[in-house]
Design an enzyme around this catalytic site. Structure first.
Site, short mmCIF file in Angstrom:
data_model
loop_
_atom_site.label_atom_id
_atom_site.label_comp_id
_atom_site.label_asym_id
_atom_site.label_seq_id
_atom_site.Cartn_x
_atom_site.Cartn_y
_atom_site.Cartn_z
N LYS A 1 9.74 -5.46 41.97
CA LYS A 1 10.31 -6.58 42.75
C LYS A 1 11.69 -6.24 43.31
O LYS A 1 12.07 -6.74 44.36
CB LYS A 1 10.40 -7.84 41.88
N ASP B 1 8.17 -17.24 43.73
CA ASP B 1 8.10 -17.62 42.31
C ASP B 1 8.69 -19.00 42.05
O ASP B 1 8.04 -19.86 41.44
CB ASP B 1 8.84 -16.58 41.45
N GLY C 1 17.32 -19.70 30.08
CA GLY C 1 17.10 -18.32 30.48
C GLY C 1 17.50 -18.08 31.92
O GLY C 1 17.29 -18.94 32.78
N GLY D 1 2.69 -22.64 32.02
CA GLY D 1 3.02 -21.81 33.17
C GLY D 1 1.92 -21.60 34.18
O GLY D 1 2.15 -20.94 35.21
#
Length: 294
Positions: free
Chosen positions: A70, A106, A130, A251
């Site tokens: 990425k 994302d 996070g 998720g």
């Protein structure tokens, strides 16, 4: 049916065989009737430049990438979108007549997964646990979606200052705080409507919670609690939030909706997310049963 007009798309990752992306996109091609196929390619950083050269030469429609590709891909692209520039990461590459354009879908996948349940980020207070790749993508998307405040909790290590400066530079609403300060997490939870776990705590048999009991005690039925982890289907964090009657999301929604962003850019059509989510959910049930059978 594969024929001379079938368009190829794929995933570049190492390892690649475990990925759910082929299931997601090939299910989408089947449901929509688009003449496409999606394959997983095991590619390391050393082979990335050759892979992109092949993409141009063979007129391949587009690729997804996993870490570290990425970030490795950035100097190899012709153009990147503003959100990819902000994150300095690309999970989607579009081939437009030999011009390779990078984007990051994302974070928008997280926003869209909540939107499917009529949960809006606009004017909401959000806490993100996070500040790794998934965390930063969620922070960026929350800012773009109009969040009133975004509290981010990051471990205090050598990366703390850099990881604090980047998202705080995106907007005045972002505040990066030390993960070790439980009292600050409790305060953030009490103020927030939406909480997102973007750590790997609770993955692969880990029975830990990402926060202490004091923070969990702040949760109410008005809270929306999401976890970027999709295997297991129910992490300890999601299980504990359910006991406090929160609205909970694993998720899978984020995974499918980030793929839907790629699918739209490649094909111009919207992904049929409902049957795709059902297919992924069943695949995760099968995986869990296989794990238990071992």
């Amino acid at each position: 049916m594969i024929d001379g007009h079938t368009k190829l798309y794929g995933l570049l990752a190492h390892p690649a065989a475990h990925s759910l992306s082929p299931l997601i996109h090939n299910t989408s091609f089947d449901v929509t009737g688009i003449n496409g196929i999606y394959l997983a390619f095991d590619v390391t950083s050393a082979g990335l430049a050759d892979s992109l050269a092949a993409m141009r030469a063979m007129h391949i429609g587009g690729f997804n990438l996993s870490m570290p590709l990425k970030t490795d891909v950035l100097p190899l692209l012709d153009e990147i979108t503003p959100r990819a520039e902000r994150l300095q990461a690309v999970n989607t590459v579009i081939n437009r007549d030999g011009k390779l354009i990078g984007d990051s879908t994302d974070g928008q996948g997280w926003v869209d997964a909540l939107k499917q349940d009529n949960i809006a980020i606009d004017e909401a207070v959000v806490t993100v646990l996070g500040a790794g790749g998934a965390g930063r993508a969620i922070i960026s998307a929350a800012v773009d979606a109009g969040a009133k405040q975004v509290y981010v909790f990051k471990r205090t290590n050598d990366l703390f200052d850099a990881r604090r400066e980047q998202p705080e530079s995106w907007s005045d609403v972002v505040k990066v705080l030390p993960y070790e300060d439980e009292s600050l997490i409790e305060k953030a939870f009490s103020e927030s409507r939406i909480i997102a776990n973007a750590t790997n705590i609770g993955m692969a048999g880990d029975q830990s919670l990402p926060v202490g009991e004091g923070a969990m005690a702040q949760l109410t039925p008005q809270h929306v609690v999401s976890d970027a982890i999709y295997f297991p289907l129910e992490t300890p964090f999601i299980r504990a939030a359910k006991k406090r009657h929160c609205h909970t999301y694993n998720g899978i929604g984020m995974l499918v909706n980030q793929a839907a962003g790629s699918f739209l850019e490649w094909t111009g059509q919207r992904m049929p997310t409902v049957p795709v989510i059902q297919a992924v959910h069943q695949a995760m049930i099968d995986r869990q049963q296989n794990e238990h059978a071992k």
